[in-house]
Design a protein around this motif. Structure first.
Motif, PDB file in Angstrom:
ATOM      1  N   LYS A  73      84.219   2.426  24.059  1.00 28.78           N
ATOM      2  CA  LYS A  73      84.644   1.509  22.996  1.00 28.78           C
ATOM      3  C   LYS A  73      84.533   2.146  21.614  1.00 28.78           C
ATOM      4  CE  LYS A  73      83.372  -2.533  25.684  1.00 28.78           C
ATOM      5  NZ  LYS A  73      82.411  -3.602  25.877  1.00 28.78           N
ATOM      6  N   GLY A  74      84.185   3.440  21.576  1.00 31.98           N
ATOM      7  CA  GLY A  74      84.142   4.150  20.311  1.00 31.98           C
ATOM      8  C   GLY A  74      82.770   4.276  19.687  1.00 31.98           C
ATOM      9  N   LYS A  75      81.749   3.747  20.328  1.00 36.16           N
ATOM     10  CA  LYS A  75      80.398   3.861  19.784  1.00 36.16           C
ATOM     11  C   LYS A  75      79.776   5.150  20.313  1.00 36.16           C
ATOM     12  CE  LYS A  75      76.006   1.496  19.313  1.00 36.16           C
ATOM     13  NZ  LYS A  75      75.164   0.404  19.770  1.00 36.16           N
ATOM     14  N   GLU A  76      79.763   6.159  19.461  1.00 37.64           N
ATOM     15  CA  GLU A  76      79.268   7.463  19.875  1.00 37.64           C
ATOM     16  C   GLU A  76      77.795   7.603  19.516  1.00 37.64           C
ATOM     17  OE1 GLU A  76      81.721  10.823  18.984  1.00 37.64           O
ATOM     18  OE2 GLU A  76      83.527   9.595  19.029  1.00 37.64           O
ATOM     19  N   THR A  77      76.969   7.529  20.534  1.00 37.16           N
ATOM     20  CA  THR A  77      75.533   7.741  20.375  1.00 37.16           C
ATOM     21  C   THR A  77      75.095   8.792  21.385  1.00 37.16           C
ATOM     22  OG1 THR A  77      75.002   5.977  21.943  1.00 37.16           O
ATOM     23  CG2 THR A  77      75.119   5.356  19.615  1.00 37.16           C
ATOM     24  N   GLU A  78      73.935   9.319  21.169  1.00 39.08           N
ATOM     25  CA  GLU A  78      73.413  10.340  22.061  1.00 39.08           C
ATOM     26  C   GLU A  78      72.810   9.690  23.301  1.00 39.08           C
ATOM     27  OE1 GLU A  78      69.980  13.600  21.607  1.00 39.08           O
ATOM     28  OE2 GLU A  78      71.422  13.538  19.954  1.00 39.08           O
ATOM     29  N   PHE A  79      73.007  10.323  24.464  1.00 38.59           N
ATOM     30  CA  PHE A  79      72.379   9.860  25.701  1.00 38.59           C
ATOM     31  C   PHE A  79      71.352  10.913  26.091  1.00 38.59           C
ATOM     32  CE2 PHE A  79      72.086   9.343  30.332  1.00 38.59           C
ATOM     33  CZ  PHE A  79      71.753   8.001  30.381  1.00 38.59           C
TER      34      PHE A  79
END
Length: 98
Positions: A73-79
């Motif tokens: 959905k476009g939410k770029e966070t680190e995993f």
């Protein structure tokens, strides 16, 4: 969330993770188990048992499913993946086609 909107994933130790059907569908393997025609137990009961995947690894996989939905959905966070889990996670991800 209604019961038909969730799926229960069960680890080798018997720990149960109840996640949304949408999140579970990130895995092609789980998608096939739950949507294939016929009367497979997984489809009928809405639960999938993984006798070879430990609780720790299955928990991380469930986190990844939700992270993947957010990323799409476009939410770029680190995993973050702990180094000691890497090998087991890679084997589980290969089996689950994620």
């Amino acid at each position: 969330m209604k019961k038909e909107e969730t799926v229960k994933l069960i680890s080798a130790e018997g720990f149960e993770f109840v996640i949304s059907m949408e999140a579970a569908m990130v895995s092609q393997t789980i998608r096939n188990m739950l949507t294939s025609p016929g009367s497979f137990a997984e489809r009928e009961h809405g639960e999938v048992t993984f006798p070879e995947i430990s609780t720790t690894i299955l928990e991380k996989i469930c986190q990844y499913f939700y992270w993947s939905l957010q990323f799409a959905k476009g939410k770029e966070t680190e995993f973050h993946i702990e180094p000691e889990l890497t090998l087991e996670l890679m084997m589980a991800a290969n089996y689950l086609h994620t």
